[in-house]
Each structure stands twice: as structure tokens, then as C-alpha cells.
Design an enzyme around this catalytic site. Structure first.
Site, PDB file in Angstrom:
ATOM      1  N   LYS A 199     -53.198  53.774 -66.146  1.00 24.86           N
ATOM      2  CA  LYS A 199     -53.793  52.539 -65.601  1.00 24.86           C
ATOM      3  C   LYS A 199     -53.041  52.111 -64.349  1.00 24.86           C
ATOM      4  CE  LYS A 199     -50.321  49.500 -66.687  1.00 24.86           C
ATOM      5  NZ  LYS A 199     -49.391  49.061 -65.662  1.00 24.86           N
ATOM      6  N   PRO A 231     -46.851  60.456 -64.321  1.00 21.63           N
ATOM      7  CA  PRO A 231     -45.413  60.280 -64.100  1.00 21.63           C
ATOM      8  C   PRO A 231     -44.806  59.307 -65.127  1.00 21.63           C
ATOM      9  CG  PRO A 231     -46.603  60.101 -62.018  1.00 21.63           C
ATOM     10  CD  PRO A 231     -47.639  60.159 -63.109  1.00 21.63           C
ATOM     11  N   VAL A 232     -43.561  59.584 -65.525  1.00 25.32           N
ATOM     12  CA  VAL A 232     -42.900  58.811 -66.594  1.00 25.32           C
ATOM     13  C   VAL A 232     -42.134  57.628 -65.988  1.00 25.32           C
ATOM     14  CG1 VAL A 232     -41.166  58.970 -68.428  1.00 25.32           C
ATOM     15  CG2 VAL A 232     -42.735  60.873 -68.027  1.00 25.32           C
ATOM     16  N   GLY A 258     -44.840  52.709 -64.243  1.00 26.54           N
ATOM     17  CA  GLY A 258     -45.745  51.554 -64.147  1.00 26.54           C
ATOM     18  C   GLY A 258     -47.194  51.936 -64.357  1.00 26.54           C
ATOM     19  N   LEU A 259     -47.411  53.139 -64.920  1.00 26.92           N
ATOM     20  CA  LEU A 259     -48.777  53.653 -65.090  1.00 26.92           C
ATOM     21  C   LEU A 259     -49.189  53.717 -66.568  1.00 26.92           C
ATOM     22  CD1 LEU A 259     -48.509  56.537 -62.459  1.00 26.92           C
ATOM     23  CD2 LEU A 259     -49.736  54.367 -62.186  1.00 26.92           C
ATOM     24  N   ALA A 260     -48.376  53.133 -67.449  1.00 29.66           N
ATOM     25  CA  ALA A 260     -48.663  53.073 -68.894  1.00 29.66           C
ATOM     26  C   ALA A 260     -48.781  54.450 -69.545  1.00 29.66           C
ATOM     27  CB  ALA A 260     -49.924  52.245 -69.167  1.00 29.66           C
ATOM     28  N   GLY A 261     -47.985  55.388 -69.054  1.00 30.25           N
ATOM     29  CA  GLY A 261     -48.043  56.757 -69.581  1.00 30.25           C
ATOM     30  C   GLY A 261     -47.785  56.835 -71.085  1.00 30.25           C
ATOM     31  N   GLY A 262     -46.739  56.173 -71.542  1.00 28.80           N
ATOM     32  CA  GLY A 262     -46.435  56.188 -72.980  1.00 28.80           C
ATOM     33  C   GLY A 262     -47.500  55.440 -73.769  1.00 28.80           C
ATOM     34  N   ASP A 281     -48.992  47.416 -73.376  1.00 28.66           N
ATOM     35  CA  ASP A 281     -50.137  48.000 -72.666  1.00 28.66           C
ATOM     36  C   ASP A 281     -51.061  48.803 -73.581  1.00 28.66           C
ATOM     37  OD1 ASP A 281     -49.345  46.966 -70.230  1.00 28.66           O
ATOM     38  OD2 ASP A 281     -48.212  48.744 -69.663  1.00 28.66           O
TER      39      ASP A 281
HETATM   40  P1  ATP Z   1     -45.778  50.670 -68.645  1.00 25.10           P
HETATM   41  O1  ATP Z   1     -46.631  50.773 -67.401  1.00 25.10           O
HETATM   42  O2  ATP Z   1     -46.575  50.562 -69.913  1.00 25.10           O
HETATM   43  O3  ATP Z   1     -44.651  49.689 -68.532  1.00 25.10           O
HETATM   44  P2  ATP Z   1     -44.430  53.024 -67.778  1.00 25.10           P
HETATM   45  O4  ATP Z   1     -45.516  53.867 -67.182  1.00 25.10           O
HETATM   46  O5  ATP Z   1     -43.605  52.236 -66.824  1.00 25.10           O
HETATM   47  O6  ATP Z   1     -45.078  52.082 -68.846  1.00 25.10           O
HETATM   48  P3  ATP Z   1     -43.710  55.114 -69.584  1.00 25.10           P
HETATM   49  O7  ATP Z   1     -44.142  56.319 -68.806  1.00 25.10           O
HETATM   50  O8  ATP Z   1     -44.546  54.692 -70.714  1.00 25.10           O
HETATM   51  O9  ATP Z   1     -43.454  53.889 -68.597  1.00 25.10           O
HETATM   52  O10 ATP Z   1     -42.213  55.414 -70.046  1.00 25.10           O
HETATM   53  C1  ATP Z   1     -41.279  54.439 -70.387  1.00 25.10           C
HETATM   54  C2  ATP Z   1     -40.211  55.070 -71.282  1.00 25.10           C
HETATM   55  O11 ATP Z   1     -40.788  55.331 -72.557  1.00 25.10           O
HETATM   56  C3  ATP Z   1     -39.707  56.417 -70.753  1.00 25.10           C
HETATM   57  O12 ATP Z   1     -38.414  56.252 -70.272  1.00 25.10           O
HETATM   58  C4  ATP Z   1     -39.764  57.356 -71.946  1.00 25.10           C
HETATM   59  O13 ATP Z   1     -38.497  57.876 -72.290  1.00 25.10           O
HETATM   60  C5  ATP Z   1     -40.285  56.536 -73.111  1.00 25.10           C
HETATM   61  N1  ATP Z   1     -41.424  57.198 -73.823  1.00 25.10           N
HETATM   62  C6  ATP Z   1     -41.617  57.216 -75.144  1.00 25.10           C
HETATM   63  N2  ATP Z   1     -42.757  57.861 -75.460  1.00 25.10           N
HETATM   64  C7  ATP Z   1     -43.310  58.272 -74.311  1.00 25.10           C
HETATM   65  C8  ATP Z   1     -44.491  58.997 -73.986  1.00 25.10           C
HETATM   66  N3  ATP Z   1     -45.343  59.445 -74.932  1.00 25.10           N
HETATM   67  N4  ATP Z   1     -44.765  59.194 -72.683  1.00 25.10           N
HETATM   68  C9  ATP Z   1     -43.926  58.718 -71.722  1.00 25.10           C
HETATM   69  N5  ATP Z   1     -42.776  58.053 -71.974  1.00 25.10           N
HETATM   70  C10 ATP Z   1     -42.459  57.830 -73.257  1.00 25.10           C
END
Ligand code: ATP
Length: 301
Positions: A11, A104-105, A108-112, A146
Site C-alpha cells: 500500500k 521492500p522491507v 512504509g509499504l505495509a509489507g509485513g 495496517d
Molecule cells: P508499515 O508500512 O505497515 O509500517 P513497513 O512496510 O514499514 O510496514 P515491514 O516491511 O512490514 O515494514 O517490516 C517491518 C519489520 O517487520 C521488519 O523489520 C521485519 O523484520 C519485520 N517483519 C516481520 N514479518 C515480516 C514479513 N512477513 N514481511 C516483512 N517484514 C516482516
């Protein structure tokens, strides 16, 4: 073994406002969230015929991922999602979760969050639980802010700390999106801790709502806004540089997604996004061209 394959979409926040800090310490959010085409592929397999000698989720659920940055154990929020739905449904059996990571981890793209949503949606289907999105979202909100949005997907007005999701019907084309993520990650908790609400310029959520419902690209661009930039832009000069680079390469509007550090640029079409991305690829490590998406989770097999 029974398996299901789910495309779990990332997202962006077209607008992100924080209204106030609540007495419980959380921040009251007002955001327009939007699914994009970029997705992970989450494969969930269950073995209903296995002889089960334990009800301990740690022994029943296994997570594997293609990214070394993502934990492949109980720390993965896809594991938490499987554990909660297993308990909710009383279905104790081996579950394998395989995450092909493209998002990307810590970006800010709600990957987890979208991986967790994929597990809830996938297991709901495999177990034929018949839970509605709103019921899955109630479980999802225990996992992460998210997750409820990622279950509904598409375009939505999101409030509370992420649990109030109002889906929006969006007209018009899927605009193009170019994502640029610098090499570093940003801690969401740290950004929220540093936020000084007395200092921020609040985005016009209603203006964005109207613009996105109408599919009016120009007004969407005019109403882009994210209060969290007040923390990150002064701190990381490279984010401002990425914004300038995206605009020079042809993006019409630029904004940080969530707590960053991904910056996205909008273009009227997906083809224009591909052209903008091509100009930036040798300057930044992670550049992706995609479009808006009407779906958060897609069962594909
Ligand atoms: P949001 O936008 O929801 O704040 P984000 O995109 O900034 O999330 P994520 O990619 O979800 O961040 O990763 C945040 C942390 O969660 C990472 O440092 C990772 O170690 C941990 N994590 C746990 N499970 C997952 C997963 N399935 N995918 C990605 N990161 C994960």
C-alpha cells in the site's frame, strides 16, 4: 496437502494525518490508503490428514521467505496471523507459509501487514470458515495497525489506529506509481515518538477523498500530504533529493509513504511510471514502477 496462493499487495498512503495523541499513547490516524500492483506471493499449505501430537503453534506453523531481511520464525507476522486464526477456528494442523518477497522491507509499504492479511484470507478459504472481511479485520487488528486495511484493500479511508476502514469506490484509471526506496530503513516507532503535532501542516483529507473518488489526477496530486514527513525530511536529506529527482524525471506529485523511507511519485498512467523509473534506476538501489490496484489480496491458485 492443500495449498492456496495469494498475491499480497503493498500500500501507499495518498494522505496521512495524525489528529492527536490519545491517552493510551497511540496516535489517532486519518489516512487515505491505496493498494498498489507491487505484491508478495504468499503460498499457504495445510495438511488436514496429519497426525497431530501437539497444539503448540510453534510446532505446527513453519514460515519460509526468500528475503534474508525477514524473520523465518515466530517473529514473522505471517506466523502470528496463522496462530490467531488457528486458535479462532480450533483447527490444529501443520501449516506451511512460503513468502516470495518483492515488497521492500521496513519501507512504509505495509509489507509485513499484507503478508499477515494474505494468511488470514488464505486460511479462511482453505478451511472454508466463511469469515467476512470485517471479521478477518477484527483478528487482523490484533496483529498490526495496517492489517485491517490490507484485508479490504483497494482504496479506503482509515481511522482510529488503523482498525476503522471505510472502503471507497474509486473512479477512473489506475494511475502510475514509481517507488524509490533509499538503502536505509526507518523505524516507524521512532518516527511517531519524534512527531511534534504542534509543528505539522495537516493534509486535506476531505480534498483527497473527493479527488480520488472522482479519479481526478490533478487534484489527487494537489492534495498529497503526510504529516510524518515533518519528522523524516529534516532528518534525512536524501529523501528531499529523491523527491526532487522523481519530479525532474517526470512524476507529477511526490510523497513519502507511511513512516518512510519509500518516496512515491504519481504519473497519469502506468506507462509513464515505467519511463520515470527507467531514468532513476542507476541512481537509486530500489526503484519500482507499478500502478494503483483495486485489490489488497488476490487468490490466484
Ligand atoms: P508499515 O508500512 O505497515 O509500517 P513497513 O512496510 O514499514 O510496514 P515491514 O516491511 O512490514 O515494514 O517490516 C517491518 C519489520 O517487520 C521488519 O523489520 C521485519 O523484520 C519485520 N517483519 C516481520 N514479518 C515480516 C514479513 N512477513 N514481511 C516483512 N517484514 C516482516
Amino acid at each position: 496437502m492443500l495449498s492456496i496462493v495469494v498475491k499480497a499487495h503493498a500500500k501507499i498512503n495518498l494522505s496521512l494525518d495524525i489528529l492527536y495523541r490519545r491517552v493510551d499513547g497511540y496516535h489517532e490516524l486519518e489516512s487515505i490508503m491505496q493498494s498498489i500492483g507491487l505484491h508478495d506471493v504468499v503460498t499457504i499449505s495445510i495438511d488436514p490428514d496429519a497426525e497431530v501430537k501437539t497444539l503448540n503453534p510453534a510446532h505446527l506453523i513453519r514460515v519460509a521467505t526468500t528475503s534474508p531481511e525477514v524473520p523465518a520464525d515466530e517473529e514473522n507476522i505471517a506466523f502470528t496471523a496463522a496462530k490467531l486464526l488457528m486458535r479462532h477456528a480450533g483447527k490444529y494442523m501443520p501449516i506451511r507459509i512460503n513468502i516470495q518477497k518483492n515488497i521492500p522491507v521496513a519501507a512504509g509499504l505495509a509489507g509485513g501487514s499484507t503478508n499477515a492479511a494474505a494468511v488470514l484470507v488464505g486460511l479462511n478459504q482453505l478451511w472454508r470458515l466463511g469469515l467476512r472481511p470485517v471479521e478477518l479485520a477484527e483478528i487482523g487488528e490484533k496483529i498490526g495497525a495496517d492489517v485491517p486495511f490490507c484485508i479490504f484493500g483497494g482504496t479506503a479511508l482509515v481511522g482510529g489506529i488503523g482498525e476503522k476502514v471505510t472502503p471507497i469506490r474509486r473512479r477512473g484509471e489506475d494511475f502510475g506509481v514509481v517507488l524509490v526506496k533509499p538503502a536505509f530503513g526507518i523505524s516507524t516507532a521512532e518516527v511517531y515518538r519524534s512527531l511534534d503535532l504542534a509543528e505539522v501542516r495537516h493534509p486535506n483529507t476531505l480534498g483527497m477523498l473527493d479527488a480520488i473518488i472522482e479519479g481526478d489526477f490533478t487534484r489527487v496530486v494537489e492534495n498529497l500530504g503526510n504529516v510524518l514527513e515533518s519528522v523524516t525530511l529534516p532528518r534525512y536529506q536524501s529523501l528531499q533529493e529523491i523527491k526532487m529527482a522523481l519530479l525532474s524525471a517526470g512524476a507529477s506529485g511526490v510523497l513519502q509513504s507511511g513512516s518512510g523511507p519509500t518516496i512515491f511519485g504519481l504519473t497519469p498512467t502506468g506507462a509513464a511510471a515505467v519511463e520515470v523509473a527507467a531514468k532513476l534506476r542507476d541512481r537509486y538501489p530500489t526503484v519500482t514502477a507499478t500502478t494503483l490496484s483495486a485489490k489488497g489480496q488476490e487468490i490466484v491458485g
